[in-house]
Write an enzyme that holds these catalytic residues in place. Sequence first.
Site, PDB file in Angstrom:
ATOM      1  CB  CYS A  45      -0.882   0.104   1.345  1.00 57.78           C
ATOM      2  SG  CYS A  45      -1.991   1.455   1.311  1.00 57.78           S
ATOM      3  CG  ASP A  47      -0.452   4.080   5.433  1.00 60.75           C
ATOM      4  OD1 ASP A  47       0.397   4.718   6.013  1.00 60.75           O
ATOM      5  OD2 ASP A  47      -1.633   4.125   5.599  1.00 60.75           O
ATOM      6  NE  ARG A  49      -0.684   5.346   8.765  1.00 60.98           N
ATOM      7  CZ  ARG A  49      -1.977   5.084   9.024  1.00 60.98           C
ATOM      8  NH1 ARG A  49      -2.213   5.181  10.289  1.00 60.98           N
ATOM      9  NH2 ARG A  49      -2.683   4.661   8.074  1.00 60.98           N
ATOM     10  CG  HIS A 101      -1.403  -1.024   5.993  1.00 63.21           C
ATOM     11  ND1 HIS A 101      -2.064  -0.037   6.733  1.00 63.21           N
ATOM     12  CD2 HIS A 101      -1.608  -0.737   4.470  1.00 63.21           C
ATOM     13  CE1 HIS A 101      -2.436   1.086   5.759  1.00 63.21           C
ATOM     14  NE2 HIS A 101      -2.273   0.580   4.773  1.00 63.21           N
ATOM     15  CB  CYS A 104      -5.580  -0.377   4.606  1.00 63.39           C
ATOM     16  SG  CYS A 104      -5.311   0.162   3.003  1.00 63.39           S
TER      17      CYS A 104
HETATM   18 CO    CO Z   1      -3.349   1.253   3.244  1.00 67.22          CO
END
Ligand code: CO
Length: 210
Positions: A45, A47, A49, A101, A104
């Site tokens: 992803c 993302d 993090r 994750h 999400c």
């Molecule tokens: Co995500």
Amino acid sequence: MPHRTTIRELLDRNRQWAESQTEEDPTYFARHAQGQTPPFLYIGCSDSRVPPTDIVGAGPGDLFVTRNIANLVKPDDVGMRSVLEYGVHVLKVEHVIVCGHTECGGVMASLAEDPLPGFLGAWLHGPRQLAERAHEELAKLEGKAKVDRMVELNVEAQVRTLAQLDCMKRAWDSGRQLHIHGWVYGLSGGHVRDLLTLTAENQTVVAAAE
Ligand code: CO
């Protein structure tokens, strides 16, 4: 909220990083300039993090990476298909990892009552359909448990879609050892959970996610 890093800080850190790498290993850059032979293709992803190399302690040269919102494998995504083609058939990776994750945002949006507008809604059409198909199971769950279950279902669906692609089948048919792994990274504790692995031997033919 954490400190928002500035562009100046990024560039300064780049210089520090380059210097410390050279100090630790003077041949470092010369070696990597010769080419790459990563054993892993990582699909994750976007993302911020979930930094792929950090979470598994990988270094430069380990992971061939592609990321998008909600770590989706769409058969009509030319970007994804070219990463797969290059990673599997040119770099000859041995493992393809789909890493979702917890918490999400893309997966959460696919569970929301109304689809997001514009490109985001179009991109998340697949997970939304998946959530509809899993409605009975998901309806029994709430909040974080519901999102986390949907994260798992989404990862599994992407792994199964991957296994259907000609790119994988060609590798398997030629006798290559190629594993497809489905992982979920837990944002709260940092642990990766290994959900499923498909190999040439145990791949099961199921309907692709879309
Ligand atoms: Co995500």
